[in-house]
Design a protein around this motif. Structure first.
Motif, PDB file in Angstrom:
ATOM      1  N   GLU A  77       0.833  -1.198   0.000  1.00 57.22           N
ATOM      2  CA  GLU A  77       0.000   0.000   0.000  1.00 57.22           C
ATOM      3  C   GLU A  77       0.871   1.253   0.000  1.00 57.22           C
ATOM      4  N   LEU A  78       0.379   2.295  -0.666  1.00 53.39           N
ATOM      5  CA  LEU A  78       1.075   3.572  -0.705  1.00 53.39           C
ATOM      6  C   LEU A  78       0.442   4.489   0.335  1.00 53.39           C
ATOM      7  N   VAL A  79       1.258   4.960   1.263  1.00 56.35           N
ATOM      8  CA  VAL A  79       0.751   5.767   2.371  1.00 56.35           C
ATOM      9  C   VAL A  79       1.286   7.191   2.265  1.00 56.35           C
ATOM     10  N   LEU A  80       0.395   8.144   2.168  1.00 47.59           N
ATOM     11  CA  LEU A  80       0.783   9.541   2.081  1.00 47.59           C
ATOM     12  C   LEU A  80       1.264  10.044   3.438  1.00 47.59           C
ATOM     13  N   VAL A  81       2.461  10.607   3.450  1.00 50.63           N
ATOM     14  CA  VAL A  81       2.993  11.261   4.648  1.00 50.63           C
ATOM     15  C   VAL A  81       3.140  12.732   4.279  1.00 50.63           C
ATOM     16  N   ASP A  82       2.078  13.477   4.512  1.00 50.79           N
ATOM     17  CA  ASP A  82       2.021  14.861   4.061  1.00 50.79           C
ATOM     18  C   ASP A  82       2.636  15.788   5.108  1.00 50.79           C
ATOM     19  N   ALA A  83       3.958  15.775   5.149  1.00 52.05           N
ATOM     20  CA  ALA A  83       4.681  16.624   6.095  1.00 52.05           C
ATOM     21  C   ALA A  83       5.807  17.322   5.358  1.00 52.05           C
ATOM     22  N   ALA A  84       6.026  18.572   5.718  1.00 50.34           N
ATOM     23  CA  ALA A  84       7.083  19.340   5.042  1.00 50.34           C
ATOM     24  C   ALA A  84       8.454  18.759   5.324  1.00 50.34           C
ATOM     25  N   ARG A  85       8.630  18.240   6.530  1.00 50.12           N
ATOM     26  CA  ARG A  85       9.927  17.675   6.922  1.00 50.12           C
ATOM     27  C   ARG A  85       9.750  16.225   7.353  1.00 50.12           C
ATOM     28  N   TRP A  86      10.666  15.385   6.885  1.00 45.38           N
ATOM     29  CA  TRP A  86      10.646  13.976   7.260  1.00 45.38           C
ATOM     30  C   TRP A  86      11.742  13.646   8.265  1.00 45.38           C
ATOM     31  N   ASP A  87      12.409  14.664   8.783  1.00 45.25           N
ATOM     32  CA  ASP A  87      13.525  14.408   9.695  1.00 45.25           C
ATOM     33  C   ASP A  87      13.166  14.668  11.154  1.00 45.25           C
ATOM     34  N   THR A  88      11.871  14.887  11.428  1.00 51.59           N
ATOM     35  CA  THR A  88      11.470  15.074  12.820  1.00 51.59           C
ATOM     36  C   THR A  88      11.274  13.714  13.484  1.00 51.59           C
ATOM     37  N   LYS A  89      11.356  13.689  14.787  1.00 47.31           N
ATOM     38  CA  LYS A  89      11.231  12.433  15.525  1.00 47.31           C
ATOM     39  C   LYS A  89       9.875  11.780  15.287  1.00 47.31           C
ATOM     40  N   GLU A  90       8.829  12.595  15.263  1.00 44.79           N
ATOM     41  CA  GLU A  90       7.480  12.076  15.073  1.00 44.79           C
ATOM     42  C   GLU A  90       7.298  11.451  13.699  1.00 44.79           C
ATOM     43  N   LYS A  97       6.888   2.773  11.241  1.00 44.10           N
ATOM     44  CA  LYS A  97       5.699   1.938  11.397  1.00 44.10           C
ATOM     45  C   LYS A  97       5.101   1.560  10.037  1.00 44.10           C
ATOM     46  N   ILE A  98       5.121   2.513   9.108  1.00 45.04           N
ATOM     47  CA  ILE A  98       4.591   2.239   7.770  1.00 45.04           C
ATOM     48  C   ILE A  98       5.408   1.149   7.095  1.00 45.04           C
ATOM     49  N   ARG A  99       6.726   1.261   7.192  1.00 47.49           N
ATOM     50  CA  ARG A  99       7.598   0.258   6.559  1.00 47.49           C
ATOM     51  C   ARG A  99       7.484  -1.092   7.263  1.00 47.49           C
ATOM     52  N   GLU A 100       7.357  -1.091   8.570  1.00 41.16           N
ATOM     53  CA  GLU A 100       7.221  -2.348   9.310  1.00 41.16           C
ATOM     54  C   GLU A 100       5.946  -3.086   8.907  1.00 41.16           C
ATOM     55  N   ALA A 101       4.940  -2.313   8.503  1.00 41.44           N
ATOM     56  CA  ALA A 101       3.683  -2.922   8.041  1.00 41.44           C
ATOM     57  C   ALA A 101       3.780  -3.405   6.594  1.00 41.44           C
ATOM     58  N   GLY A 102       4.952  -3.191   5.982  1.00 37.20           N
ATOM     59  CA  GLY A 102       5.154  -3.637   4.607  1.00 37.20           C
ATOM     60  C   GLY A 102       4.668  -2.666   3.560  1.00 37.20           C
ATOM     61  N   ASN A 103       4.386  -1.436   3.957  1.00 38.75           N
ATOM     62  CA  ASN A 103       3.863  -0.439   3.030  1.00 38.75           C
ATOM     63  C   ASN A 103       4.923   0.606   2.687  1.00 38.75           C
ATOM     64  N   ILE A 104       4.586   1.512   1.769  1.00 32.98           N
ATOM     65  CA  ILE A 104       5.542   2.507   1.289  1.00 32.98           C
ATOM     66  C   ILE A 104       5.076   3.920   1.631  1.00 32.98           C
ATOM     67  N   PRO A 105       5.872   4.645   2.405  1.00 33.42           N
ATOM     68  CA  PRO A 105       5.523   6.037   2.685  1.00 33.42           C
ATOM     69  C   PRO A 105       5.972   6.932   1.533  1.00 33.42           C
ATOM     70  N   LEU A 106       5.131   7.885   1.158  1.00 32.92           N
ATOM     71  CA  LEU A 106       5.466   8.781   0.061  1.00 32.92           C
ATOM     72  C   LEU A 106       5.102  10.216   0.411  1.00 32.92           C
ATOM     73  N   LYS A 107       5.943  11.136  -0.049  1.00 33.43           N
ATOM     74  CA  LYS A 107       5.613  12.546   0.070  1.00 33.43           C
ATOM     75  C   LYS A 107       4.537  12.872  -0.958  1.00 33.43           C
ATOM     76  N   LYS A 108       3.803  13.938  -0.724  1.00 31.69           N
ATOM     77  CA  LYS A 108       2.681  14.284  -1.605  1.00 31.69           C
ATOM     78  C   LYS A 108       3.104  14.458  -3.068  1.00 31.69           C
ATOM     79  N   PRO A 109       4.218  15.167  -3.348  1.00 28.94           N
ATOM     80  CA  PRO A 109       4.620  15.309  -4.763  1.00 28.94           C
ATOM     81  C   PRO A 109       4.945  13.970  -5.424  1.00 28.94           C
ATOM     82  N   ASP A 110       5.560  13.053  -4.674  1.00 28.71           N
ATOM     83  CA  ASP A 110       5.908  11.749  -5.247  1.00 28.71           C
ATOM     84  C   ASP A 110       4.666  10.908  -5.509  1.00 28.71           C
ATOM     85  N   LEU A 111       3.721  10.953  -4.578  1.00 26.27           N
ATOM     86  CA  LEU A 111       2.482  10.214  -4.777  1.00 26.27           C
ATOM     87  C   LEU A 111       1.729  10.755  -5.988  1.00 26.27           C
ATOM     88  N   GLN A 112       1.705  12.077  -6.124  1.00 26.92           N
ATOM     89  CA  GLN A 112       1.040  12.691  -7.266  1.00 26.92           C
ATOM     90  C   GLN A 112       1.722  12.295  -8.564  1.00 26.92           C
TER      91      GLN A 112
END
Length: 275
Positions: A77-90, A97-112
């Motif tokens: 599954e493709l999971v949108l992670v709509d955050a300006a920064r991906w380097d925060t702890k949260e 967690k997304i990767r552990e579930a076997g899914n792919i996290p994507l930024k909004k521009p990449d998903l588009q």
């Protein structure tokens, strides 16, 4: 046509199994894939090293996998992670967690972007016809024996009348495809997949094999290609790989590029220049 995960042991056949199980090689003692065959003929030592040191996960693979998901309708599954920064702890924790579930996290521009690619491909008459949902089944794993060697392949789109492989590329221009075939050994993949389908009685040896190349940047141009004379070379490389795999496993010797002194000559164009 396909078997379940539980049945996927050492019986030749076509299996509908997860990507991770396929790449983990469920055959006891190991099997040879098209990718392995291409490495083996370059240098058995490189093949042995790759076998002993599996390539770690790379985020660069996410985009291609995401495109395959939308185009073929199969995969994580493709999971949108709509955050300006991906380097925060949260956000880092969320991505884990997304990767552990076997899914792919994507930024909004990449998903588009992958969504736009899928749309463009669906508007290409030839490609859309080859990948019509009713025409085949995605991500099928083939396991078969050739002599003493177990072989495997994973077909992007298996039709009743042929094989289709989808590739994202920097350029889908025919000249660029020609170079890509030489560089990445797609002619060996062509031959290897046909071998498996024929060995299992799924498709005849001369079954059509279509490559669909799509560019990763707008306007996401698409080219459908088939190999001609490359197929004869692919056949020879496959034969060489099967021999080397069996021989190296029997002897326990995995040599490098050559066992003799290499005499290096100038390329023909340079030789002509100074002749």
């Amino acid at each position: 046509m396909t078997a379940t995960v539980e049945e996927a042991e050492v019986i030749p056949g076509v299996y509908d199994i997860p990507t991770e199980q396929y790449h983990g090689d469920p055959i006891p003692g190991g099997s040879l894939s098209s990718t392995g065959a291409r490495t083996l003929v370059k240098a058995p030592a490189k093949f042995r090293y790759d076998l002993d040191h599996p390539e770690p996960y790379k985020k660069v693979f996410d985009f291609g996998t995401a495109a395959h998901k939308l185009v073929l309708g199969d995969g994580p599954e493709l999971v949108l992670v709509d955050a300006a920064r991906w380097d925060t702890k949260e956000i880092k924790a969320r991505i884990v967690k997304i990767r552990e579930a076997g899914n792919i996290p994507l930024k909004k521009p990449d998903l588009q972007r992958v969504q736009d690619m899928a749309t463009v491909l669906s508007e290409d008459p030839e490609a859309a016809d080859l990948l019509h949902p009713d025409s085949g089944i995605a991500e099928q794993s083939l396991f078969w024996r050739t002599g003493n060697v177990w072989c495997r392949s994973r077909i992007d789109w298996l039709r009743e009348d042929g094989i289709v492989d989808y590739k994202t590329a920097r350029s889908a221009h025919p000249d660029a495809i020609e170079k890509a075939v030489a560089e990445h050994g797609y002619h060996v993949q062509d031959d290897w997949y046909r071998r498996g389908a024929a060995a299992l009685g799924v498709l005849p040896r001369d079954t059509p094999f279509h490559f669909i190349f799509q560019e990763k940047e707008p306007p996401y141009l698409v080219t459908v290609a088939r190999l001609d004379l490359w197929r004869h070379i692919g056949h020879q490389v496959s034969e060489q790989a099967l021999f080397l795999y069996d021989h190296c496993r029997t002897t326990g010797q995995w040599p490098g590029y050559t066992t003799d002194v290499a005499y290096i000559s100038p390329p023909a164009w340079l030789d002509r220049q100074y002749a």
